[in-house]
Design a protein around this motif. Structure first.
Motif, mmCIF file in Angstrom:
data_model
loop_
_atom_site.group_PDB
_atom_site.id
_atom_site.type_symbol
_atom_site.label_atom_id
_atom_site.label_comp_id
_atom_site.label_asym_id
_atom_site.label_seq_id
_atom_site.Cartn_x
_atom_site.Cartn_y
_atom_site.Cartn_z
ATOM 1 N N LEU A 81 0.848 -1.191 0.000
ATOM 2 C CA LEU A 81 0.000 0.000 0.000
ATOM 3 C C LEU A 81 0.883 1.239 0.000
ATOM 4 C CD1 LEU A 81 -2.707 -1.057 2.621
ATOM 5 C CD2 LEU A 81 -2.819 -1.204 0.121
ATOM 6 N N ILE A 82 0.413 2.266 -0.678
ATOM 7 C CA ILE A 82 1.159 3.518 -0.761
ATOM 8 C C ILE A 82 0.163 4.667 -0.733
ATOM 9 C CG2 ILE A 82 1.181 3.648 -3.297
ATOM 10 C CD1 ILE A 82 4.110 4.630 -3.044
ATOM 11 N N ASP A 83 0.579 5.785 -0.159
ATOM 12 C CA ASP A 83 -0.308 6.943 -0.008
ATOM 13 C C ASP A 83 -0.260 7.830 -1.234
ATOM 14 O OD1 ASP A 83 -1.121 6.188 2.513
ATOM 15 O OD2 ASP A 83 0.504 7.274 3.516
ATOM 16 N N ASP A 84 -1.428 8.182 -1.706
ATOM 17 C CA ASP A 84 -1.561 9.209 -2.750
ATOM 18 C C ASP A 84 -2.252 10.401 -2.104
ATOM 19 O OD1 ASP A 84 -1.639 10.526 -5.221
ATOM 20 O OD2 ASP A 84 -3.649 9.747 -5.642
ATOM 21 N N ARG A 85 -1.453 11.308 -1.569
ATOM 22 C CA ARG A 85 -1.975 12.454 -0.824
ATOM 23 C C ARG A 85 -1.097 13.650 -1.101
ATOM 24 N NH1 ARG A 85 1.561 13.009 3.368
ATOM 25 N NH2 ARG A 85 2.714 11.149 4.015
ATOM 26 N N PRO A 86 -1.574 14.831 -0.792
ATOM 27 C CA PRO A 86 -0.742 16.019 -1.015
ATOM 28 C C PRO A 86 0.564 15.921 -0.235
ATOM 29 C CG PRO A 86 -3.006 16.643 -0.593
ATOM 30 C CD PRO A 86 -2.911 15.181 -0.295
ATOM 31 N N ILE A 87 1.649 16.235 -0.881
ATOM 32 C CA ILE A 87 2.961 16.158 -0.250
ATOM 33 C C ILE A 87 3.887 17.143 -0.941
ATOM 34 C CG2 ILE A 87 3.799 14.337 -1.778
ATOM 35 C CD1 ILE A 87 5.246 13.128 0.629
ATOM 36 N N ARG A 88 4.837 17.623 -0.188
ATOM 37 C CA ARG A 88 5.818 18.560 -0.736
ATOM 38 C C ARG A 88 7.208 17.967 -0.579
ATOM 39 N NH1 ARG A 88 4.045 23.610 -1.894
ATOM 40 N NH2 ARG A 88 6.190 24.354 -1.958
ATOM 41 N N PHE A 89 8.003 18.158 -1.613
ATOM 42 C CA PHE A 89 9.417 17.805 -1.567
ATOM 43 C C PHE A 89 10.190 19.109 -1.745
ATOM 44 C CE2 PHE A 89 7.090 14.146 -3.043
ATOM 45 C CZ PHE A 89 7.638 13.091 -2.333
ATOM 46 N N GLY A 90 10.403 19.805 -0.609
ATOM 47 C CA GLY A 90 10.948 21.148 -0.692
ATOM 48 C C GLY A 90 9.920 22.063 -1.299
ATOM 49 N N SER A 91 10.288 22.687 -2.402
ATOM 50 C CA SER A 91 9.354 23.585 -3.093
ATOM 51 C C SER A 91 8.537 22.859 -4.153
ATOM 52 C CB SER A 91 10.127 24.732 -3.753
ATOM 53 O OG SER A 91 11.069 24.222 -4.691
ATOM 54 N N TYR A 92 8.788 21.563 -4.345
ATOM 55 C CA TYR A 92 8.117 20.798 -5.392
ATOM 56 C C TYR A 92 6.944 20.033 -4.786
ATOM 57 C CZ TYR A 92 7.478 17.424 -9.194
ATOM 58 O OH TYR A 92 6.957 16.647 -10.205
ATOM 59 N N ALA A 93 5.742 20.310 -5.286
ATOM 60 C CA ALA A 93 4.532 19.649 -4.792
ATOM 61 C C ALA A 93 3.823 18.994 -5.970
ATOM 62 C CB ALA A 93 3.616 20.653 -4.108
ATOM 63 N N PRO A 94 4.101 17.717 -6.254
ATOM 64 C CA PRO A 94 3.471 17.059 -7.410
ATOM 65 C C PRO A 94 1.974 16.893 -7.221
ATOM 66 C CG PRO A 94 4.634 15.469 -6.065
ATOM 67 C CD PRO A 94 4.978 16.817 -5.502
ATOM 68 N N GLU A 95 1.276 16.941 -8.341
ATOM 69 C CA GLU A 95 -0.165 16.725 -8.354
ATOM 70 C C GLU A 95 -0.496 15.733 -9.443
ATOM 71 O OE1 GLU A 95 -1.639 20.625 -9.066
ATOM 72 O OE2 GLU A 95 -1.775 21.134 -6.941
ATOM 73 N N ASN A 96 -1.633 15.073 -9.327
ATOM 74 C CA ASN A 96 -2.068 14.123 -10.346
ATOM 75 C C ASN A 96 -2.651 14.851 -11.542
ATOM 76 O OD1 ASN A 96 -1.343 11.689 -9.015
ATOM 77 N ND2 ASN A 96 -3.132 11.915 -7.676
ATOM 78 N N PHE A 97 -2.751 14.129 -12.646
ATOM 79 C CA PHE A 97 -3.210 14.725 -13.894
ATOM 80 C C PHE A 97 -4.619 15.297 -13.759
ATOM 81 C CE2 PHE A 97 -5.050 14.443 -18.192
ATOM 82 C CZ PHE A 97 -4.097 15.149 -18.914
ATOM 83 N N ASP A 98 -5.470 14.602 -12.985
ATOM 84 C CA ASP A 98 -6.852 15.060 -12.833
ATOM 85 C C ASP A 98 -7.046 15.950 -11.610
ATOM 86 O OD1 ASP A 98 -6.526 13.240 -10.825
ATOM 87 O OD2 ASP A 98 -8.153 11.904 -11.447
#
Length: 745
Positions: free
Chosen positions: A419-436
């Motif tokens: 299992l892995i979390d798909d939730r808002p997260i920041r890596f420094g200034s980089y905050a990936p988001e999903n396509f939708d």
């Protein structure tokens, strides 16, 4: 004693020694003189006179005749020398042709002077019916004569005398070849003699098959067409291997007067000439009359077809790579190439006037390119048709994600059922988001890859390391291109790097090969030397990735669990991708604008994936099953996985059974910048650190050096280590840890 002599000479007063030859003028057919009467008396009176005189004449005639023969021979030899050598090398020059893996013509290039001349082998490349008609019509004793057929010359002369016009020529195929090698307009006795001599020389230098092949390659067929193969392709639209009787007769008739019988200008004249060939073959008993009547019913083509131009980008590349070779064999498959070119053309038209499509198909086992479609239309300027988009550098979107997961599986800290979390997260200034722009919460790793979720992929890449991913892909033979002066970062997992469709297909082919790639090969003459397998992933990891991609939901025109595939869409809708493989073949599809402009609505799943599944359908074979799971592969549900593999945790987050949370640094955030100076310019004496969770006591480390423990509120003030990057680490009593990197300025 003088009287008797006078009596003897008296019947012929004035007779002298100079006149004695007149006495023997009556020689018979054997050269013997008739002697009677006074002639006998005279010969008796002068014994040995005629013999001496004849021998003297012979001694004068024989040397003169010998000298004449020597002069004639020397003159003839000098004439032969003046003719020079036969121009065979120039005559053997042919158009460069590109053929597929089975020797079928993909594309031909005209010669420098614009002529089309294609080499052909009479034994394997020409229909036997055509050869039978050709030899019967032109040179029926071709296999037996030495270049000249005296019987044919005599027959032609008699026919001219009887009928008043030429019925059949006396020239052999070898003589016609001599005329083609040294063309002359005049039709004189000297020109015919020259052809005869040249024909004899040709026969001494070449065997019959070589002569016939050369004739079939350079015989004129009108315009810039030379040779039966070029004529058959241009006039009949097919190779001369299989011809009907009517087609064979037509090709026999055209070289007799190629310009006045061109089917694209004078089809009626061509038809009449064909029918004359058929009539003569009936007269000579070569074909049956009923067959000739049926052949005459066939219409003569009236248009000239263009030469084949399949795989133009591959052909252009082959011409550049292989120098001075008349025939270049590629690994392509003509049937598949033709089918995929039609597919790309149809889909590009449906997608829009500026949208291009590129397709690449590769054999998994050998790495041979089976089809390459660089653009929908080579001559379409709006789509930059002459640009090979399979070799163009583009952003891959999400198509690199499978290799991130593969490295994670290889490292052993995650499993397809984890299992892995798909939730808002920041890596420094980089905050990936999903396509939708949504999040799925906690999902299995398998589903995260199949749904192409961005946050889990970036989280795994952060754990694996962007530099490691980059070096591994390069190790597998792929050239990744980063923006200038930029190092590999987390963004490359979502398309922040340049790559070609060719390299992507090679990587996916490595998944099908259970973890090793092989440099692609397109020119068949290149040996396998230097094409050793390159490591991409270990076998188990590669199989796990392929097994996940096999379950990706297909597009509407696809069937589930047949093809392992992945889609991708680059930033700004500039590139739409879909790459898939089965147990036999890997196919990649790119859709977009060649100029790199955005194409709103062009998405990998809806634009490229349907083309991919259609391409697999056009291979003509059912998808082959993927390899079986390698030995040692762990296949289990989440509940049966070892405890550390049931859920993915970032570095420092340990498995706990008592409900306690591992320590997490809440401040400062990873990648943040800390200003260590106040408003008055004085530096801070301390920097706060705040932690959540963890079992006390919690130790604080700065750049690997312990600075003490946190207080009961899990906070501590630390002295800034100075300008630059600082690594802050906390570790609780049970060994759980968390780390952030900040920049102090």
């Amino acid at each position: 004693m003088s009287e008797p002599s006078q009596e003897i000479s008296s019947p012929c007063p004035g007779l002298s020694r100079a006149s004695t030859p007149l006495i023997s003028a009556g020689e018979d057919m054997d050269g013997r003189a008739e002697a009677s009467g006074s002639d006998a008396v005279l010969r008796t009176a002068m014994p040995g006179h005629d013999r001496t005189r004849g021998q003297s004449s012979a001694r004068k005639v024989i040397p003169a005749f010998a000298i004449l023969c020597v002069l004639v021979t020397a003159t003839f030899a000098a004439w032969l020398v003046s003719l020079g050598p036969l121009p065979l090398e120039k005559a053997r020059e042919i158009s460069t042709t590109i053929v597929d893996r089975n020797g079928k013509l993909l594309r031909a290039y005209a010669m420098a002077d614009g002529r089309w001349r294609l080499g052909v082998d009479a034994r394997t490349g020409v229909d036997p019916t055509y050869l039978k008609l050709l030899l019967a019509y032109e040179d029926r004793r071709f296999r037996s004569h030495a270049g000249v057929d005296p019987l044919a010359l005599g027959r032609a002369a008699i026919q001219v005398l009887i009928r008043g016009h030429i019925v059949s020529g006396g020239s052999t195929i070898t003589m016609q070849l001599a005329r083609l090698l040294e063309p002359r307009r005049e039709r004189t006795l000297y020109a015919k003699l020259r052809q005869i001599v040249r024909a004899i020389l040709i026969e001494r230098q070449m065997d019959k098959d070589e002569i016939l092949n050369l004739y079939l390659a350079i015989a004129p067929f009108g315009g810039n067409l030379e040779g039966v193969r070029a004529a058959s392709i241009a006039y009949l639209g097919k190779e001369p291997k299989r011809l009907s009787l009517a087609e064979s007769a037509l090709l026999v008739a055209l070289p007799q007067s190629p310009e006045t019988r061109r089917i694209d200008r004078y089809p009626d004249a061509a038809r009449a000439a064909r029918d004359r060939v058929l009539d003569r073959m009936v007269e000579e008993g070569v074909i049956a009359e009923d067959d000739a009547i049926s052949a005459k019913v066939s219409a003569v083509p009236r248009l000239r077809r263009p030469m084949p131009m399949l795989a133009p980008h591959s052909a252009d590349q082959a011409i550049v790579s292989v120098k001075a070779k008349p025939v270049i064999a590629l690994t392509l498959d003509l049937a598949l190439q033709k089918s995929l070119e039609a597919l790309a053309r149809d889909r590009a038209i449906a997608l829009g006037p500026n949208i291009s499509v590129a397709i690449l198909a590769v054999d998994n086992a050998s790495g041979d390119v089976l089809a390459r479609v660089g653009s929908p239309d080579y001559f379409d300027e709006r789509r930059a048709g002459q640009v090979d988009m399979t070799r163009a550098l583009r952003s891959p979107g999400s198509t690199l994600k499978p290799f991130i997961y593969g490295l994670a599986f290889e490292d052993g800290f995650v499993h397809p059922e984890s299992l892995i979390d798909d939730r808002p997260i920041r890596f420094g200034s980089y905050a990936p988001e999903n396509f939708d722009m949504t999040f799925q919460g906690t999902v299995p790793v398998r589903k995260a890859l199949q749904m192409s979720l961005n946050v889990p992929a970036v989280a795994l890449l952060d754990r694996v390391g962007a530099s490691r991913l980059s070096s591994r892909l390069k190790q597998a033979g792929t050239d990744l291109v980063l923006p200038k002066d930029e190092a590999p970062g987390l963004a490359m997992g979502l398309g922040g790097v340049g790559i070609t469709l060719q390299d992507l297909v090679q990587l996916y082919c490595g998944l099908a090969r259970l973890g090793n790639t092989r440099p692609l090969r397109e020119i068949a003459s290149l040996l396998d030397d230097g094409r050793d397998s390159l490591r991409l992933l270990d076998q188990v990891a590669a199989w796990q990735v392929g097994n996940i991609l096999l379950g990706t939901p297909p597009p509407e025109n696809g069937v589930r669990n047949r093809i392992a595939f992945k889609t991708g869409t680059s930033y700004g809708y500039r590139d739409a991708w879909s790459i898939g493989f089965d147990g036999r073949i890997t196919i990649g599809v790119w859709v977009g604008r060649p100029d790199g402009a955005p194409a709103p609505g062009i998405v990998g799943r809806t634009a490229a994936a349907p083309i991919l599944f259609d391409a697999f359908a056009r291979t003509g074979k059912l998808p082959a099953p993927l390899p079986k799971a390698p030995k040692g592969t762990l296949v289990a549900s989440n509940a049966k996985l070892p405890l550390p593999l049931r859920r993915y945790r970032s570095v420092g987050e340990l498995v706990r059974t008592d409900g306690e949370q591992p320590p997490r640094i809440q401040f400062p955030l990873n990648g943040s910048r800390i200003d260590a100076t106040g408003a008055d310019g004085a530096s801070f004496s301390a920097m706060p650190v705040k932690v959540a969770g963890g079992v006390l006591p919690i130790t604080m480390l700065v750049n690997g050096v312990s600075v003490g423990e946190l207080d009961g509120r899990r906070q501590r003030l630390i002295e800034p280590p100075g300008p630059g990057f600082a690594r802050l680490t906390v570790m609780d009593a049970k060994g759980a840890a968390d780390t952030v990197v900040v920049r102090i300025q």
